[in-house]
Design an enzyme around this catalytic site. Structure first.
Site, PDB file in Angstrom:
ATOM      1  N   SER A 151      40.332  52.346  42.859  1.00 13.34           N
ATOM      2  CA  SER A 151      39.401  51.459  43.562  1.00 13.34           C
ATOM      3  C   SER A 151      40.173  50.245  44.063  1.00 13.34           C
ATOM      4  O   SER A 151      41.234  49.895  43.508  1.00 13.34           O
ATOM      5  CB  SER A 151      38.286  50.995  42.616  1.00 13.34           C
ATOM      6  OG  SER A 151      37.520  49.955  43.200  1.00 13.34           O
ATOM      7  N   TYR A 165      34.798  48.636  34.370  1.00 15.20           N
ATOM      8  CA  TYR A 165      35.133  49.453  35.536  1.00 15.20           C
ATOM      9  C   TYR A 165      36.454  48.998  36.158  1.00 15.20           C
ATOM     10  O   TYR A 165      37.343  49.802  36.439  1.00 15.20           O
ATOM     11  CB  TYR A 165      34.010  49.373  36.571  1.00 15.20           C
ATOM     12  CG  TYR A 165      34.249  50.192  37.814  1.00 15.20           C
ATOM     13  CD1 TYR A 165      33.959  51.546  37.839  1.00 15.20           C
ATOM     14  CD2 TYR A 165      34.744  49.601  38.974  1.00 15.20           C
ATOM     15  CE1 TYR A 165      34.157  52.302  38.992  1.00 15.20           C
ATOM     16  CE2 TYR A 165      34.953  50.340  40.123  1.00 15.20           C
ATOM     17  CZ  TYR A 165      34.653  51.691  40.127  1.00 15.20           C
ATOM     18  OH  TYR A 165      34.863  52.428  41.270  1.00 15.20           O
ATOM     19  N   SER A 168      39.362  49.947  34.033  1.00 12.86           N
ATOM     20  CA  SER A 168      39.607  51.388  34.061  1.00 12.86           C
ATOM     21  C   SER A 168      40.328  51.804  35.335  1.00 12.86           C
ATOM     22  O   SER A 168      41.230  52.653  35.305  1.00 12.86           O
ATOM     23  CB  SER A 168      38.284  52.156  33.923  1.00 12.86           C
ATOM     24  OG  SER A 168      37.510  52.106  35.107  1.00 12.86           O
ATOM     25  N   LYS A 169      39.971  51.208  36.454  1.00 13.65           N
ATOM     26  CA  LYS A 169      40.600  51.588  37.715  1.00 13.65           C
ATOM     27  C   LYS A 169      42.025  51.040  37.816  1.00 13.65           C
ATOM     28  O   LYS A 169      42.895  51.652  38.448  1.00 13.65           O
ATOM     29  CB  LYS A 169      39.739  51.118  38.888  1.00 13.65           C
ATOM     30  CG  LYS A 169      38.401  51.846  38.977  1.00 13.65           C
ATOM     31  CD  LYS A 169      38.563  53.360  39.009  1.00 13.65           C
ATOM     32  CE  LYS A 169      37.243  54.085  39.174  1.00 13.65           C
ATOM     33  NZ  LYS A 169      37.389  55.554  39.262  1.00 13.65           N
TER      34      LYS A 169
END
Length: 278
Positions: A151, A165, A168-169
């Site tokens: 991302s 999030y 994690s990306k």
């Protein structure tokens, strides 16, 4: 079907029931690949398969489906092993991921949401990459393409807090770079797709009716709009194809200029182009 970009290739797409995964599946099929569509939701997967068959009717016999929880290694192993009858995997698109509505900042993100997000978004990519490599070796492949969905928030801070999030990306991006170097001499390419926020059900569900949250995102786009899943799928198709034979370890950013903009001009949001290639 001579002349197709993925003719004779075998591909796996996780998170294939919608968004980037479904659009990529359709492009892969149209370009001659056999595709295993994997997703954790069987009802959503059934609907997606119907759409894929309608979009690429000539490839109906080249579609398989699998219910798969990417956070569980035995699920991923079974998924990749299912391609053995086709001759092993050539393309692995580790696309499945979540962005939970309760994902917030360091103070307010619940630990269970953090763990769930890392298990799916990070471990899922690790397991997918691991078993893709094992399949490529097992079938003596001299080249293979693994694409991992990261991302733009792996590169820049998010407009609204989504710590689990974002972390994690970032991990997906770092993991992809290392895998690209480790396996380069084997002919296995690893690249990370870095989409900007897209007009997908995942984002729209997360934004909900919060217009302030929506505006904080839209204002960062020079184009004045969210991207579309098909625009990401076109990039995945390139990375999967032999046209990208010297593209390895890239942070492949498809964001409409978002990460390059310091400020954006005031003006109305623009509609998505009506002539996007399908």
């Amino acid at each position: 079907m001579p002349g197709l970009r993925l003719e004779g290739k075998n591909a796996i797409v996780t998170g294939a029931a919608g968004g980037i995964g479904l659009e990529t599946t359709i492009l892969f099929l149209r370009e001659g690949a056999s595709v295993v569509m994997a997703d954790i939701s069987e009802p959503a997967l059934e609907k997606a398969v119907a759409k894929a068959k309608e979009a690429a009717p000539e490839m109906v016999g080249k579609i398989k489906t699998a219910k798969c929880d990417v956070s569980k290694e035995d699920n991923i192993k079974a998924l990749v092993d299912s391609v053995d009858e086709w001759g092993g995997v050539d393309i692995m698109f580790n696309n499945a991921g979540i962005m939970h509505a309760d994902d917030a900042d360091a103070v307010d993100t619940p630990e269970k949401i953090w763990d769930m997000t890392q298990n799916i978004n990070v471990k899922g990519v690790w397991f997918g990459s691991k078993h893709a490599v094992l399949s490529l070796r097992k079938h003596n492949k001299k080249k293979g393409s693994i694409i991992n969905t990261a991302s733009v928030v792996a590169l820049v801070g998010a407009a609204t807090p989504q710590l689990a999030y974002t972390a994690s990306k970032g991990a997906v991006l770092a993991m992809t770079r290392e895998l690209a170097i480790v396996h380069a001499r084997e002919g296995f390419r690893f690249n990370a797709l870095c989409p900007a926020p897209l007009n997908t059900p995942l984002l729209q569900d997360w934004l909900g009716d919060d217009q302030a949250k929506r505006h904080r995102r839209e204002v960062h786009f020079p184009t004045g709009r969210f991207g579309e899943a098909i625009e990401q799928a076109q990039a995945v198709l390139f990375l999967a194809s032999d046209e990208a034979s010297f593209v390895n370890g890239s942070d492949f950013v498809v964001d409409g200029g978002m990460t390059k903009a310091y400020v954006t001009p005031e003006g109305p949001a623009l509609a998505a182009p009506s002539n996007l290639a399908r």
